[in-house]
Design an enzyme around this catalytic site. Structure first.
Site, mmCIF file in Angstrom:
data_model
loop_
_atom_site.group_PDB
_atom_site.id
_atom_site.type_symbol
_atom_site.label_atom_id
_atom_site.label_comp_id
_atom_site.label_asym_id
_atom_site.label_seq_id
_atom_site.Cartn_x
_atom_site.Cartn_y
_atom_site.Cartn_z
ATOM 1 C CG ASN A 1 -2.458 -6.284 -13.870
ATOM 2 O OD1 ASN A 1 -3.452 -6.295 -13.974
ATOM 3 N ND2 ASN A 1 -1.768 -7.033 -12.825
ATOM 4 C CB CYS B 1 -3.650 -11.200 -13.110
ATOM 5 S SG CYS B 1 -2.150 -12.345 -13.137
ATOM 6 C CD GLU C 1 -3.908 -8.110 -10.350
ATOM 7 O OE1 GLU C 1 -2.833 -8.222 -9.675
ATOM 8 O OE2 GLU C 1 -4.078 -8.563 -11.525
#
Length: 764
Positions: free
Chosen positions: A460, A462, A464
């Site tokens: 995604n 970021c 994570e």
């Protein structure tokens, strides 16, 4: 309570009475101030002194110094608002590493201003929550689902409000909270209470208030941090609460434009989105039988780029899109150049965040300095029958070897490069721009509990959160919260983990996904992400450091266990996620799709893992993915702790904001200063090792940023002229893969060495 003193100060400050025996020395009542009503009144220094003393209560500061600093700024005709702003500025100017508590004084003064403005605006502060709810619903500010609670229940909830929790914020936290999250005329505790009540609205009627109170206390006391979409959007009508999305494009116009539209819908609602383009044919591929007609992935990425700019989250900020491309794709070299200044500007995309989807086979060839073949997915699919983007692990490696065995004879459109030279190209781009992100496809998919039902194409925004994606059917979406480790004691961890899982599972049923594929994914996988922030504070509080890997492992073993157990217990109560049967969870495998034997050999408390595995096989598990550690860069400031699991960048520094320079420091800087290791000077192999240890207990991912200081002598005190070399960065990135890290988020570079007076220049 401090709040009682503040209420008295507010009542005094808005009183019509101007009587006071303690005016500014030698003023002879000649200094007049402009009240908020617009009328002139005599300046009464005692009112200012009361507020100053209140703001400085229980902080290691000298209140007299603040009052003295203000007096030089007072003039005839100054407004009471200007006086308050000057007090805040004085406090900020006195803040330094030796007196860091001035940032809390400035935060309280800023909160005092908010309280006073709302008191003037609506006629009351805390004390009549039911009235606030009714008026906000009527004005369209609050979602009318809050009215599932009766007047009597709202009055009960009013009794839970603790205004003193408003006083825990430093200046950075207060500014972010009030500017980013609060609605007009809304107080902080009202926002938290409304969120808690709505989150509990999915509970059985007889349990709603019970859970609402627990949710409120955990959120308001800053033990659980709600992700930005939840805290910002939950209270408003039709708000989307989901933080993370991943979609995938097929190699046809219908799919491409469908996913561009879905990207726009996500951006409109403030979510971040990952878009995988690996199935799109490469530059020079055939189109409708015409050779060399395809423009490759870059034109479609440019459309995503422009969509992110055009659909700008209601004018708040540009959309956030990360575009993923598999490392074997023929367009990888141009993908790495699409954000440089040189070249054809029509094939540039400066506003997306590139990530490379990396296979183990590529990393092995990088280490061994072997060749790497870039191919066109369409040609491979049509001539050899391999759908490469869907493949990983041994299946991919066998197909890839077959492709290379058929170069020239079957596969015509390809390019061979040295794997290590390509990796160096990636590193150069990271040093210059901080990107591309690196996402290790095999590591992630081996740990995917839903192998029976698909695959994970990329990370995604970021890096994570991720789970299965099927184009046109399932789009990954995930709701997030984080545990604030700075404010948690060991005995609280189990309860707070249990509450966090329950909050997020309820959020799935409350939210309004922006398109059908996201809703389908929610229903099938019920993916959530309980994260953590404040690890640096947790360590400093206990006088530990980042090389205390066993203590860190024990902490996150507890977190992983409690969150997984909570999801199992929810399955007992509510049922397992739809795709549970056939998943690794159903086969007795646990976090990371590892067998119980691994936990018996590696856990500090092994017995409980066998019991948990047995319980999951008996009752199921509610959520297919449960834990994920986000970067939390801004929300950690609101929470008053350090971001994510990373070391603090600097023990004390000023950040440049629109409101001026803002002091930033961790919460225990006063008495634990030397236990805060500064990331700007820390060997990043320690960050990698720590992340690798934590990743063992986190079933999704961790937003791992790496910060390399290029100045001489930083990492080698005994060799003052030695600076970090490219090989050192190379070795660290290789280590990240070898240690089991699932992704490398930003790579940041420190280029200056004047940390006292200047902002350090970092990539991105």
């Amino acid at each position: 309570m401090l709040f009682d003193t503040q209420e008295q100060a507010i009542e005094t400050s808005i009183s019509d009475s101007n009587k006071s025996s303690n005016h500014v020395e030698n003023s002879s009542n000649s200094i007049k101030v402009v009240k908020r009503s617009g009328r002139l009144a005599d300046l009464d220094i005692s009112k200012i002194r009361n507020v100053v003393n209140w703001a400085c209560t229980d902080k290691d500061v000298n209140a007299i110094a603040l009052e003295a600093g203000l007096k030089t700024r007072i003039r005839y005709g100054i407004s009471t608002r200007e006086i308050q702003d000057n007090l805040i500025n004085c406090a900020l100017e006195m803040c330094n590493i030796d007196e860091p508590d001035w940032r809390y004084v400035a935060g309280r003064l800023s909160m005092w201003s908010l309280w006073k403005e709302i008191l003037v605006s609506r006629g009351y502060n805390y004390g009549d929550y039911a009235k606030t709810v009714q008026s906000f619903v009527e004005a369209g500010k609050y979602d009318d689902r809050i009215l599932v609670y009766s007047q009597a229940e709202l009055e009960t909830a009013n009794g839970w409000i603790n205004p003193d929790w408003d006083l825990d914020y430093d200046y950075a936290g207060t500014v972010l909270l009030t500017s980013r999250y609060l609605l007009p005329d809304e107080l902080p505790q009202e926002a938290f209470l409304t969120c808690a009540l709505l989150l509990a609205s999915e509970e059985a009627p007889e349990n709603r208030l019970h859970y609402a109170k627990k949710f409120y206390e955990a959120i308001a006391s800053r033990r659980i941090s709600l992700a930005t979409p939840i805290l910002a959007n939950l209270r408003v009508p039709n708000g989307s609460l989901t933080s993370c999305f991943i979609i995938s494009m097929e190699d046809n116009l219908e799919s491409i434009y469908r996913e561009i539209t879905n990207t726009a819908r996500i951006s409109k609602n403030g979510g971040g989105v990952g878009v995988n383009v690996s199935r799109i044919r490469a530059t020079g591929s055939a189109v409708m039988g015409k050779k060399n007609a395809s423009g490759g992935v870059i034109p479609w990425i440019k459309l995503l780029n422009d969509t992110a700019i055009a659909v700008n989250q209601g004018g708040r900020r540009a959309g956030a899109v990360t575009v993923g491309l598999d490392i074997w794709h023929l367009d990888v070299p141009e993908f790495l150049e699409m954000q440089t200044e040189n070249g054809d500007q029509r094939r540039k995309a400066y506003d997306v965040f590139p990530q490379l989807v990396i296979t183990d086979e590529f990393m092995r060839r990088v280490k061994n300095k072997q060749s790497w073949t870039l191919v066109d997915p369409l040609e491979v699919r049509e001539k050899l029958g391999y759908d490469l983007p869907l493949m990983w692990g041994e299946e991919f490696e066998k197909a890839y070897q077959d492709i290379e065995a058929n170069l020239d004879t079957v596969i015509k459109l390809y390019k061979q490069v040295n794997a290590r030279e390509l990796f160096k190209h990636i590193m150069r781009s990271q040093v210059e721009t901080g990107m591309p992100y690196l996402w290790f496809k095999d590591t992630v998919n081996k740990a995917n509990p839903n192998k029976h039902d698909g695959y994970i194409p990329q990370g995604n925004l970021c890096q994570e959160s991720y789970s299965n994606v099927t184009s046109g059917q399932y789009a990954h979406c995930c709701n997030l919260v984080s545990l604030n480790l700075a404010n948690l004691e060991q005995q609280e961890l189990e309860e707070v983990c249990t509450l966090a899982v329950r909050i997020l599972d309820n959020t799935i049923d409350i939210t309004n996904p922006p398109f059908t594929d996201a809703k389908n994914h929610n229903n099938r996988y019920r993916t959530i992400g309980v994260g953590a922030m404040g690890l640096a504070d947790w360590l400093a509080k206990r006088e530990l450091r980042y090389n205390n890997l066993q203590e860190i492992s024990n902490l996150f073993e507890d977190m992983g266990f409690y969150c997984t157990q909570a999801s199992m217990k929810l399955a007992q109560e509510r049922g397992a996620f739809d795709a549970y049967e056939g998943s690794d969870w159903s086969k007795g495998l646990l976090i990371g799709s590892r067998p119980v034997e691994w936990y018996k050999a590696n856990a500090y408390s092994p017995e409980r893992w066998q019991i948990l595995a047995d319980d999951i096989q008996k009752y199921g598990i509610r959520n297919s993915h449960i834990t994920a550690i986000a970067p939390n860069t801004s929300s950690s400031l609101v929470q008053g702790c350090t971001a994510s699991i990373l070391p603090v960048y600097s023990r004390f520094f000023y950040d440049k904001w629109a409101k001026g320079t803002v002091p930033i420091a961790p919460p225990y800087i006063n008495d634990k200063v030397w236990f805060y290791q500064e990331n700007k000077n820390l060997d990043q192999t320690m960050v990698v090792k720590t992340t690798g240890v934590i990743q063992q207990w986190i079933d999704t991912g961790i937003s791992m940023e790496l910060l390399f200081n290029l100045n001489e002598g930083v990492y080698y005190p005994s060799e003052p002229e030695r600076a970090l070399k490219a090989k050192d960065i190379f070795d660290t990135l290789i280590m990240a893969w070898e240690e089991g890290c699932k992704a490398v988020y930003y790579v940041r570079i420190v280029q200056k060495d004047n940390f006292k007076d200047e902002c350090t220049a970092c990539a991105n």
